[in-house]
Design a protein around this motif. Structure first.
Motif, PDB file in Angstrom:
ATOM      1  N   PRO A 133       0.815  -1.230   0.000  1.00  0.00           N
ATOM      2  CA  PRO A 133       0.000   0.000   0.000  1.00  0.00           C
ATOM      3  C   PRO A 133       0.845   1.276   0.000  1.00  0.00           C
ATOM      4  CG  PRO A 133      -0.912  -1.585   1.543  1.00  0.00           C
ATOM      5  CD  PRO A 133       0.431  -2.116   1.102  1.00  0.00           C
ATOM      6  N   SER A 134       1.952   1.296   0.743  1.00  0.00           N
ATOM      7  CA  SER A 134       2.782   2.504   0.797  1.00  0.00           C
ATOM      8  C   SER A 134       3.533   2.750  -0.515  1.00  0.00           C
ATOM      9  CB  SER A 134       3.765   2.436   1.967  1.00  0.00           C
ATOM     10  OG  SER A 134       4.722   1.417   1.761  1.00  0.00           O
ATOM     11  N   MET A 135       3.639   1.727  -1.363  1.00  0.00           N
ATOM     12  CA  MET A 135       4.273   1.896  -2.672  1.00  0.00           C
ATOM     13  C   MET A 135       3.242   2.169  -3.763  1.00  0.00           C
ATOM     14  SD  MET A 135       7.492  -0.753  -2.790  1.00  0.00           S
ATOM     15  CE  MET A 135       6.767  -2.230  -2.129  1.00  0.00           C
ATOM     16  N   GLY A 136       1.953   2.270  -3.360  1.00  0.00           N
ATOM     17  CA  GLY A 136       0.905   2.599  -4.325  1.00  0.00           C
ATOM     18  C   GLY A 136       0.274   1.401  -5.005  1.00  0.00           C
ATOM     19  N   TYR A 137       0.286   0.244  -4.349  1.00  0.00           N
ATOM     20  CA  TYR A 137      -0.247  -0.978  -4.942  1.00  0.00           C
ATOM     21  C   TYR A 137      -1.293  -1.629  -4.058  1.00  0.00           C
ATOM     22  CZ  TYR A 137       3.367  -0.820  -8.474  1.00  0.00           C
ATOM     23  OH  TYR A 137       4.148  -0.424  -9.529  1.00  0.00           O
ATOM     24  N   ASN A 138      -2.323  -2.174  -4.698  1.00  0.00           N
ATOM     25  CA  ASN A 138      -3.232  -3.112  -4.040  1.00  0.00           C
ATOM     26  C   ASN A 138      -2.635  -4.488  -4.267  1.00  0.00           C
ATOM     27  OD1 ASN A 138      -5.247  -1.194  -3.279  1.00  0.00           O
ATOM     28  ND2 ASN A 138      -5.957  -1.168  -5.401  1.00  0.00           N
ATOM     29  N   TYR A 139      -3.021  -5.442  -3.464  1.00  0.00           N
ATOM     30  CA  TYR A 139      -2.455  -6.778  -3.636  1.00  0.00           C
ATOM     31  C   TYR A 139      -3.520  -7.852  -3.527  1.00  0.00           C
ATOM     32  CZ  TYR A 139      -2.686  -7.167   1.453  1.00  0.00           C
ATOM     33  OH  TYR A 139      -3.129  -7.200   2.750  1.00  0.00           O
ATOM     34  N   GLU A 140      -3.222  -8.972  -4.150  1.00  0.00           N
ATOM     35  CA  GLU A 140      -4.050 -10.173  -4.078  1.00  0.00           C
ATOM     36  C   GLU A 140      -3.134 -11.336  -3.752  1.00  0.00           C
ATOM     37  OE1 GLU A 140      -5.966 -10.681  -7.854  1.00  0.00           O
ATOM     38  OE2 GLU A 140      -6.878  -8.686  -7.786  1.00  0.00           O
ATOM     39  N   VAL A 141      -3.651 -12.275  -2.971  1.00  0.00           N
ATOM     40  CA  VAL A 141      -2.894 -13.468  -2.602  1.00  0.00           C
ATOM     41  C   VAL A 141      -3.739 -14.673  -2.988  1.00  0.00           C
ATOM     42  CG1 VAL A 141      -1.812 -14.740  -0.711  1.00  0.00           C
ATOM     43  CG2 VAL A 141      -1.822 -12.233  -0.672  1.00  0.00           C
TER      44      VAL A 141
END
Length: 155
Positions: A133-141
């Motif tokens: 999040p702090s790098m500007g990304y959403n994530y999925e696992v």
């Protein structure tokens, strides 16, 4: 057992790294930890269309991808996080992906239990949750029997 101050110090002192563009769509970042092995973080672009691509990220220590258990994991991961930050700032990838492959012995020992996670999977998930999040990304696992896949998509 590592204490909070050791952990914080490890994250505050990442290793120095070099960056090399091998060819269009392929970058290799390299650093050498205290044990004198070479660690490469490799970014390889898979183009989906003219305007869309996924950057696959892989990690190798002396050209191997297995965990060595040789220690210094937090400082190494601090360096990897700095490398990913550098890459995202310079290349601005829309999407990145990487996997935590379960070791063969883990699958044999745990059997067909996709919800049981290896230490690598747990570490990757904590790092992604904390830093994406702090790098500007959403994530999925996405976990499956032999591995867990991580996908980061620019917000």
């Amino acid at each position: 057992m590592i204490d909070f101050f050791e952990l914080r110090e490890s994250f505050n002192r990442p290793y120095r790294f070099t960056k090399q563009k091998i060819m269009k769509g392929r970058f290799v970042y390299r650093f050498v930890p205290d044990d004198k092995t070479e660690i490469d973080v490799i970014f390889k672009e898979d183009e989906i269309s003219d305007s869309e691509s996924v950057w696959n990220v892989s990690f190798e220590r002396n050209m191997r991808q297995d965990m060595t258990g040789e220690g210094d994991a937090m400082r190494i991961f601090a360096t990897v996080i700095n490398i990913i930050r550098d890459f995202t700032k310079s290349e601005k990838p829309q999407e990145m992906s990487f996997s935590a492959v379960k070791p063969e012995w883990f699958e044999i020992e745990m059997g067909d239990k996709p919800n049981v996670k290896s230490s690598r999977e747990k570490l990757y998930k904590r790092m992604v949750k904390r830093f994406a999040p702090s790098m500007g990304y959403n994530y999925e696992v996405d976990s499956r029997k032999g591995a867990t896949d991580y996908r980061l998509v620019r917000k």
